[in-house]
Design a protein around this motif. Structure first.
Motif, PDB file in Angstrom:
ATOM      1  N   ASN A 105     -53.208 -57.199 -80.873  1.00 53.42           N
ATOM      2  CA  ASN A 105     -52.625 -57.490 -82.177  1.00 53.42           C
ATOM      3  C   ASN A 105     -52.836 -56.269 -83.073  1.00 53.42           C
ATOM      4  O   ASN A 105     -53.973 -55.887 -83.342  1.00 53.42           O
ATOM      5  CB  ASN A 105     -53.300 -58.714 -82.793  1.00 53.42           C
ATOM      6  N   PRO A 106     -51.742 -55.614 -83.536  1.00 50.27           N
ATOM      7  CA  PRO A 106     -51.903 -54.405 -84.360  1.00 50.27           C
ATOM      8  C   PRO A 106     -52.772 -54.623 -85.602  1.00 50.27           C
ATOM      9  O   PRO A 106     -53.377 -53.676 -86.101  1.00 50.27           O
ATOM     10  CB  PRO A 106     -50.459 -54.065 -84.756  1.00 50.27           C
ATOM     11  N   LEU A 107     -52.846 -55.869 -86.084  1.00 45.44           N
ATOM     12  CA  LEU A 107     -53.672 -56.128 -87.260  1.00 45.44           C
ATOM     13  C   LEU A 107     -55.147 -55.841 -86.998  1.00 45.44           C
ATOM     14  O   LEU A 107     -55.903 -55.510 -87.926  1.00 45.44           O
ATOM     15  CB  LEU A 107     -53.506 -57.580 -87.719  1.00 45.44           C
ATOM     16  N   LEU A 108     -55.570 -55.956 -85.728  1.00 45.40           N
ATOM     17  CA  LEU A 108     -56.967 -55.699 -85.394  1.00 45.40           C
ATOM     18  C   LEU A 108     -57.352 -54.247 -85.658  1.00 45.40           C
ATOM     19  O   LEU A 108     -58.523 -53.930 -85.850  1.00 45.40           O
ATOM     20  CB  LEU A 108     -57.233 -56.052 -83.930  1.00 45.40           C
ATOM     21  N   LEU A 110     -56.831 -52.606 -88.247  1.00 45.47           N
ATOM     22  CA  LEU A 110     -57.332 -52.437 -89.613  1.00 45.47           C
ATOM     23  C   LEU A 110     -58.857 -52.475 -89.648  1.00 45.47           C
ATOM     24  O   LEU A 110     -59.488 -51.745 -90.422  1.00 45.47           O
ATOM     25  CB  LEU A 110     -56.752 -53.513 -90.531  1.00 45.47           C
ATOM     26  N   SER A 111     -59.461 -53.324 -88.809  1.00 44.07           N
ATOM     27  CA  SER A 111     -60.923 -53.359 -88.737  1.00 44.07           C
ATOM     28  C   SER A 111     -61.472 -52.069 -88.139  1.00 44.07           C
ATOM     29  O   SER A 111     -62.506 -51.553 -88.574  1.00 44.07           O
ATOM     30  CB  SER A 111     -61.392 -54.558 -87.910  1.00 44.07           C
ATOM     31  N   GLN A 114     -61.208 -49.498 -90.792  1.00 39.75           N
ATOM     32  CA  GLN A 114     -62.263 -49.732 -91.775  1.00 39.75           C
ATOM     33  C   GLN A 114     -63.585 -49.155 -91.281  1.00 39.75           C
ATOM     34  O   GLN A 114     -64.299 -48.470 -92.016  1.00 39.75           O
ATOM     35  CB  GLN A 114     -62.402 -51.238 -92.026  1.00 39.75           C
ATOM     36  N   SER A 169     -48.154 -47.668 -95.513  1.00 38.27           N
ATOM     37  CA  SER A 169     -49.330 -47.301 -94.714  1.00 38.27           C
ATOM     38  C   SER A 169     -50.242 -46.365 -95.498  1.00 38.27           C
ATOM     39  O   SER A 169     -51.477 -46.486 -95.447  1.00 38.27           O
ATOM     40  CB  SER A 169     -48.892 -46.643 -93.408  1.00 38.27           C
ATOM     41  N   LEU A 172     -52.109 -48.482 -98.001  1.00 39.07           N
ATOM     42  CA  LEU A 172     -53.146 -49.310 -97.380  1.00 39.07           C
ATOM     43  C   LEU A 172     -54.361 -48.475 -97.002  1.00 39.07           C
ATOM     44  O   LEU A 172     -55.506 -48.892 -97.209  1.00 39.07           O
ATOM     45  CB  LEU A 172     -52.567 -49.997 -96.143  1.00 39.07           C
ATOM     46  N   GLU A 187     -61.485 -56.756 -94.771  1.00 36.09           N
ATOM     47  CA  GLU A 187     -61.643 -58.159 -94.393  1.00 36.09           C
ATOM     48  C   GLU A 187     -61.967 -59.036 -95.586  1.00 36.09           C
ATOM     49  O   GLU A 187     -61.668 -60.240 -95.572  1.00 36.09           O
ATOM     50  CB  GLU A 187     -62.736 -58.314 -93.330  1.00 36.09           C
ATOM     51  N   ALA A 190     -58.742 -60.118 -96.751  1.00 37.36           N
ATOM     52  CA  ALA A 190     -58.184 -61.088 -95.807  1.00 37.36           C
ATOM     53  C   ALA A 190     -58.795 -62.470 -96.036  1.00 37.36           C
ATOM     54  O   ALA A 190     -58.089 -63.487 -95.993  1.00 37.36           O
ATOM     55  CB  ALA A 190     -58.428 -60.627 -94.375  1.00 37.36           C
ATOM     56  N   GLN A 194     -56.985 -65.895 -97.102  1.00 38.02           N
ATOM     57  CA  GLN A 194     -57.198 -67.095 -96.292  1.00 38.02           C
ATOM     58  C   GLN A 194     -57.583 -68.273 -97.179  1.00 38.02           C
ATOM     59  O   GLN A 194     -57.103 -69.401 -96.977  1.00 38.02           O
ATOM     60  CB  GLN A 194     -58.295 -66.828 -95.259  1.00 38.02           C
TER      61      GLN A 194
END
Length: 204
Positions: A105-108, A110-111, A114, A169, A172, A187, A190, A194
């Protein structure tokens, strides 16, 4: 690591997980000999209940499972085996034995980004653009987020989708740098989103 092979008549379930994607690839069984061979060769080996013998995943297809780590559960009778696959894991040709795609998952990322920016903040290597932002101080970092946000808006109104993604990008990245300088992580945002997704959430 203590593994209770006796509880299951000499066998323990071995859950195979891709450490990069987090996907569960398959379930097999190991006895003591299969476990020891896995540790010795670095290629995941099971005990076949139907053939009553050891088999190394990939010895026929070439789709080996390369061992990363093994951990045992709280009852010492189930293994979590993290392994990197060479190709499809299932004998049917699918990535997993449940027919799922084994994709990251490309979103991973971001961690990962970070963590990388935090490392830059801790080490401050010379010649790094990220280091220069931290050295310029909070006001400059905040200004860069504003500049990139404006460029994002311009591309959204008058530009192309490719440029919109490019400028977004940039924004971000600079936002993560700003958050890091304040002791925060992406996170944290995020989690805020959530919480807002909860029907009972009320604006502060």
């Amino acid at each position: 690591m203590q593994i209770d092979f006796e509880k299951g008549g000499g066998l323990v379930p071995a859950i195979i997980q891709d450490p990069t994607t987090g996907k569960v690839l398959m379930l097999g069984y190991m006895n003591q000999e299969a476990y020891e061979k896995t540790m010795a060769t670095g290629k995941v080996t099971f005990y076949s209940r139907s053939r009553q013998c050891l088999w190394t995943k990939g010895e026929t297809s070439g789709n080996y499972l390369h061992l990363v780590s093994i951990s045992v559960d709280c009852d010492n009778d189930t293994l979590l085996v993290k392994a990197t696959p060479d190709g499809p894991t299932c004998h049917t040709g699918t990535d997993t034995c449940w027919g799922e795609k084994n994709e990251t998952n490309p979103l991973l990322f971001l961690s990962e980004l970070q963590d990388f920016i935090i490392k830059r903040h801790e080490e401050m290597p010379e010649g790094s653009y990220t280091t220069s932002l931290f050295k310029d101080g909070l006001n400059r970092m905040a200004q860069k987020v504003g500049e990139e946000a404006l460029e994002l808006v311009i591309e959204a109104v008058n530009g192309t989708n490719d440029r919109l993604i490019y400028e977004g990008s940039d924004m971000l990245y600079h936002l993560i740098v700003l958050l890091t300088s304040k002791g925060l992580r992406i996170e944290d945002m995020a989690r805020e989103l959530q919480e807002r997704h909860n029907p009972n959430w009320h604006k502060h």
